[in-house]
Design an enzyme around this catalytic site. Structure first.
Site, PDB file in Angstrom:
ATOM      1  N   HIS A 136      -4.754  -3.479   6.188  1.00  0.00           N
ATOM      2  CA  HIS A 136      -4.548  -3.693   4.752  1.00  0.00           C
ATOM      3  C   HIS A 136      -5.905  -4.079   4.164  1.00  0.00           C
ATOM      4  CE1 HIS A 136      -2.949  -4.821   0.923  1.00  0.00           C
ATOM      5  NE2 HIS A 136      -3.371  -6.064   1.056  1.00  0.00           N
ATOM      6  N   ASP A 161       0.828  -1.202   0.000  1.00  0.00           N
ATOM      7  CA  ASP A 161       0.000   0.000   0.000  1.00  0.00           C
ATOM      8  C   ASP A 161       0.868   1.259   0.000  1.00  0.00           C
ATOM      9  OD1 ASP A 161      -2.386  -1.655   0.351  1.00  0.00           O
ATOM     10  OD2 ASP A 161      -1.624  -1.957   2.373  1.00  0.00           O
TER      11      ASP A 161
END
Length: 329
Positions: free
Chosen positions: A188, A160
């Site tokens: 996440h 990410d």
């Protein structure tokens, strides 16, 4: 070989991420060009044939740093002596499956893996969970391996971070290497918060380099949050090479000093920093001296950021409640 080999256990070793990851570990991309490695490759029984093919390819590469390969479907054998365990294998979410169903299925997998790691891994064992939902899968494994200190467990949010840096670089016209201080907060998942307010581009605050603050607060965040889904839609399967790359980045960042003034992102067991409930596997800005890591303190969190961080914390609390109800922790 002058150095003692590092033993790395990888689950889901015949899968797409595993396939992308193993050759990088064996080539020295994880621990450096002079560090030999032993690979312990773990798969489920039906995938052992495919794993055999992966082993053949590893053999055919004749990597100078690859000391040994152990393919197995036995967890005790797979985690034996592991200094690092990279838990990639997990059951993906399928159509009609509720998140609780996914947590239940994967929870049983990570319960067994946690117990096997505690029983068989090396005294300095460290664990990175990649398989999703990685934060809560890591929480489950950690809680089933109480003998391994909580500061040895990590869940991957580096993918990410890398995605967010790429988006800021593209928007600003800068190279992604010039983007620093980009923290991913929380889970996440689609609630994660890529913190652009503290990010810098060429040493200048991203909010000064990019004047389109509506984009930063809107499309930037949603693009990072939904990037995995966009890749599945585009290529018909989930992120593999980029996930493997992020796993390498994560381990390298945890085992080498963080550049001065910068930080990186990984989910760790919350100690209460920034008001996050203790015990959650939560992504924070992290720095390390190469041996011991710490949560970076004093990072400014404005009202906008606080709301985003609260939302992702709430989701992780819900996930923890679900796996507690299922008896997995």
């Amino acid at each position: 070989m002058s150095k003692t080999p590092i033993t790395v256990a990888v689950t889901g070793a015949a899968g797409q991420i595993g396939y992308s990851l193993l050759f990088r570990i064996a080539s020295g991309a994880l621990f450096g060009p002079d560090q030999p490695v032993n690979l312990r490759l773990i798969e489920i029984e039906p995938a052992m044939g495919a794993l055999g093919g992966v082993v053949m390819e590893l053999d055919d590469c004749a990597f100078p740093l690859l000391n040994s390969i152990t393919p197995t479907c036995d967890l005790d054998e797979g985690f034996k002596g592991a200094n690092w365990s990279i838990l990639v294998g997990s059951v993906p979410r399928k159509a009609g499956m509720e998140r609780k169903d996914l947590l239940n299925i994967n929870g049983k997998i990570f319960t067994g893996q946690g117990k096997a790691i505690e029983k068989n891994a090396a005294a300095d064992a460290r664990v990175l969970v990649v398989g999703n939902p990685c934060n809560t899968n890591c929480l489950i494994a950690m809680n089933n391996a109480k003998g391994i200190p909580a500061d040895r467990w990590f869940a991957m949010t580096r993918l990410d971070e890398n995605r967010a840096k790429s988006q800021l670089a593209a928007k600003s016209g800068a190279h992604h290497s010039s983007v620093t201080n980009l923290a991913i907060w929380g889970n996440h998942s689609a609630t994660q918060y890529p913190d652009f307010y503290n990010a810098k581009i060429g040493g200048v605050p991203a909010t000064e380099v990019i004047s389109d603050h509506e984009w930063l607060q809107g499309d930037f965040i949603s693009t990072v949050q939904q990037r995995g889904a966009a890749i599945i839609k585009a290529r018909g399967s989930s992120s593999a090479a980029s996930a493997a790359n992020a796993a390498c980045d994560t381990v390298r960042s945890l085992t080498s000093p963080t550049p001065a003034g910068d930080w990186t992102s990984v989910a760790v067991c919350s100690d209460g920093s920034y008001g996050i409930e203790k015990g959650l596997m939560f992504s924070f800005p992290i720095r390390t001296d190469g041996n011991k890591w710490e949560i970076v303190q004093g990072v400014p969190v404005n009202e906008f950021s606080q709301a985003k961080i609260k939302a992702t914390e709430d989701e992780l609390r819900e996930e923890r409640a679900a796996v507690t109800e299922l008896g997995l922790i």
